[in-house]
Design a protein around this motif. Sequence first.
Motif, PDB file in Angstrom:
ATOM      1  N   GLU A  32      52.554  37.007  42.045  1.00 30.28           N
ATOM      2  CA  GLU A  32      51.895  38.184  42.623  1.00 30.28           C
ATOM      3  C   GLU A  32      50.993  37.804  43.787  1.00 30.28           C
ATOM      4  O   GLU A  32      50.505  38.678  44.520  1.00 30.28           O
ATOM      5  CB  GLU A  32      51.038  38.883  41.555  1.00 30.28           C
ATOM      6  N   ARG A  59      50.828  41.314  29.637  1.00 28.74           N
ATOM      7  CA  ARG A  59      51.102  40.467  30.808  1.00 28.74           C
ATOM      8  C   ARG A  59      51.848  39.196  30.386  1.00 28.74           C
ATOM      9  O   ARG A  59      52.669  38.667  31.134  1.00 28.74           O
ATOM     10  CB  ARG A  59      49.803  40.108  31.539  1.00 28.74           C
ATOM     11  N   MET A  60      51.540  38.682  29.211  1.00 20.17           N
ATOM     12  CA  MET A  60      52.283  37.502  28.729  1.00 20.17           C
ATOM     13  C   MET A  60      53.755  37.857  28.516  1.00 20.17           C
ATOM     14  O   MET A  60      54.648  37.042  28.793  1.00 20.17           O
ATOM     15  CB  MET A  60      51.685  36.999  27.404  1.00 20.17           C
ATOM     16  N   ALA A  72      45.298  32.353  35.249  1.00 20.38           N
ATOM     17  CA  ALA A  72      45.590  33.706  35.749  1.00 20.38           C
ATOM     18  C   ALA A  72      45.772  34.706  34.613  1.00 20.38           C
ATOM     19  O   ALA A  72      45.259  35.820  34.698  1.00 20.38           O
ATOM     20  CB  ALA A  72      46.841  33.677  36.628  1.00 20.38           C
ATOM     21  N   GLY A  73      46.466  34.327  33.535  1.00 20.77           N
ATOM     22  CA  GLY A  73      46.659  35.259  32.430  1.00 20.77           C
ATOM     23  C   GLY A  73      45.343  35.600  31.765  1.00 20.77           C
ATOM     24  O   GLY A  73      44.953  36.770  31.658  1.00 20.77           O
ATOM     25  N   LEU A  74      44.642  34.565  31.328  1.00 15.72           N
ATOM     26  CA  LEU A  74      43.395  34.770  30.584  1.00 15.72           C
ATOM     27  C   LEU A  74      42.327  35.431  31.451  1.00 15.72           C
ATOM     28  O   LEU A  74      41.548  36.264  30.973  1.00 15.72           O
ATOM     29  CB  LEU A  74      42.905  33.400  30.094  1.00 15.72           C
ATOM     30  N   THR A  75      42.272  35.062  32.711  1.00 16.70           N
ATOM     31  CA  THR A  75      41.190  35.548  33.577  1.00 16.70           C
ATOM     32  C   THR A  75      41.461  36.929  34.154  1.00 16.70           C
ATOM     33  O   THR A  75      40.568  37.539  34.727  1.00 16.70           O
ATOM     34  CB  THR A  75      41.007  34.596  34.779  1.00 16.70           C
ATOM     35  N   GLY A  76      42.711  37.396  34.044  1.00 18.39           N
ATOM     36  CA  GLY A  76      43.054  38.676  34.666  1.00 18.39           C
ATOM     37  C   GLY A  76      43.314  38.556  36.149  1.00 18.39           C
ATOM     38  O   GLY A  76      43.306  39.562  36.871  1.00 18.39           O
ATOM     39  N   ALA A  77      43.564  37.345  36.634  1.00 26.18           N
ATOM     40  CA  ALA A  77      43.877  37.138  38.056  1.00 26.18           C
ATOM     41  C   ALA A  77      45.360  37.396  38.309  1.00 26.18           C
ATOM     42  O   ALA A  77      46.140  37.578  37.373  1.00 26.18           O
ATOM     43  CB  ALA A  77      43.517  35.708  38.455  1.00 26.18           C
ATOM     44  N   ASN A  78      45.742  37.406  39.577  1.00 24.72           N
ATOM     45  CA  ASN A  78      47.156  37.528  39.915  1.00 24.72           C
ATOM     46  C   ASN A  78      47.922  36.289  39.460  1.00 24.72           C
ATOM     47  O   ASN A  78      47.460  35.159  39.637  1.00 24.72           O
ATOM     48  CB  ASN A  78      47.350  37.654  41.434  1.00 24.72           C
ATOM     49  N   PHE A  79      49.116  36.515  38.937  1.00 22.67           N
ATOM     50  CA  PHE A  79      50.015  35.396  38.699  1.00 22.67           C
ATOM     51  C   PHE A  79      50.498  34.833  40.038  1.00 22.67           C
ATOM     52  O   PHE A  79      50.427  35.508  41.074  1.00 22.67           O
ATOM     53  CB  PHE A  79      51.235  35.861  37.888  1.00 22.67           C
TER      54      PHE A  79
END
Lengths: 332, 332
Positions: free
Chosen positions: A252, B286-287, A242-249
């Motif tokens: 979220e 975001r991190m 999610a962080g690297l891909t820009g997806a929702n955590f």
Amino acid sequence: MSGKTVSLDDAIAYVARVLEANRTSGPNARRVAEALVLAEADGLKGHGLSRLDSYAAQAASGKVDGFAVPSVDRRASAALAVDGANGFAYPAIDLAIDGLAGLAPVTGVAAAGIRRSHHCGAAGHHVERLAQKGLVALLFANTPEAIAPWGGSKAVFGTNPIAFATPVAGELPMVVDLSLSKVARGNIMKAKQEGQPIPEGWALGPDGAPTTDAETALKGTMVAMGDAKGAALALVVEILSAGLTGANFATEATSFFDAEGAPPGTGQLILAFDPRAFGGDGFAARMAALAELIEAQDGTRLPGRRRIANREKARQEGLVLPAAMLEKFGPV
Amino acid sequence: MSGKTVSLDDAIAYVARVLEANRTSGPNARRVAEALVLAEADGLKGHGLSRLDSYAAQAASGKVDGFAVPSVDRRASAALAVDGANGFAYPAIDLAIDGLAGLAPVTGVAAAGIRRSHHCGAAGHHVERLAQKGLVALLFANTPEAIAPWGGSKAVFGTNPIAFATPVAGELPMVVDLSLSKVARGNIMKAKQEGQPIPEGWALGPDGAPTTDAETALKGTMVAMGDAKGAALALVVEILSAGLTGANFATEATSFFDAEGAPPGTGQLILAFDPRAFGGDGFAARMAALAELIEAQDGTRLPGRRRIANREKARQEGLVLPAAMLEKFGPV
């Protein structure tokens, strides 16, 4: 009435028809149907036909865009950024896998990050396809919140599956597919329905304390497999998927089950490695030797082999479409 | 005599001198000394000064080639094949990290497979260096045999560490570093020395049955963290770190401790991701938000933070060179 046994092809056609009747395009419906039926055939019931009801409701409500067309952007030579466009995950994963299969033999390693995605189902199936092309593959996915940071009481990570597959000379691929919670949440829901306690160590209550009460557990968090180490791995998978891909955590993301609210928008990261780019020749043969070291021991099993046996049986004997499904969505 | 407290620089100079006196080149001795002293400073004693004795003996006997010069071969655009040349691991890892730091911003993801390697020490340190350059990094390593396939009795996998690091906006990187055995083997050796039993669940005897007897445990295998799931992850790490890289499997590797026999020839796989190639901008911010969700909860801790505190303390107060070391290798 206990349902109806049909061939895999007929099961796929039935599931696709249900989805098409619930605001889903023909190609997307077909692809999702194949994924659910293959999971059911493999004996992975949590990712199989049991999902149809909620998938159809989410497409009908628009929480999942059944007409979504995922797109891919190659921002760096070995990296694909895939936009799932808030549709079902499977078409986006196909785009990632097709791209990786083309790239990895040139770049040695390639990665696809999928954002605005959804439940990825049986994660092992996706990496298995890359292994069938001679590549080693890894998949990391996040899911809605389930696991707390170690020592804490509020969920920050999903159950966050890791899947892996490798070619094996002269054999089917080895496939590992595991989620990072100690047990699946379904086990706790079942205990609650049956009024049974759960074993200590499965879950924590909302106060962060261990609980054996299923209802308290469902209000709290799942314990990671391997306790503190597993919770650390859940963080790693959260960041990769999610962080690297820009997806929702996970915090979220909305539920994969109900049809309410915004799309889950979760993510997946898939990696493919061409063994020829690293250690040289003979990789698949060495995998066969490693498999032999495992299989030679009593009591062991190669990962993924039970699924293959289930799949073969389902191909020959067909699958049961449950009565409740036929009642709700109509006859085959 | 309880040893002597010296600065980190003096500790590095001392360790390097010992290694140079044991058939190791100046540059290699310096690099290994830095790694051992940093591990000791971080409080990771199992990868710190306690290793000097066995490192020196292995270099002296030629089991490790102290004069090895690792080399790198770029066989595909995002893939580096590093030959550790049966020297200490750290110079080979440096070559991998320097290469990955150059490649990943161009390729988005890059991987380095290291073969003919050795004990990689504090695995978190290697990925931390990539995170300091703005990259997300993963490391997989294998070690000599320790863990059996689930259900089995003979070790096929090492304790197989996984390390991960990510940049965090305005903060030090988050660093996860864990091995896949439930506990370190050192805990069992300590119990044996003290004549104490070990908790059930740590280890199996040579017959594959759980044991609480430390001596029986040392003849058997270590239990994976997370039991069956952890054993499956140990297989995954074995394939990535040794299969893919062309390194020796755990079953083929000699001890990292004694000076007998062929070089261990184990492997590492290191991956670096440039976040800009996947999800777009704002990754490090975001991190920081994710870190805040963890730190806001009582009882939690960001992974890697205790090491940083230890390191700071050691920088200010110095490290103790143990009396036994000074007796064996001479005064500072």
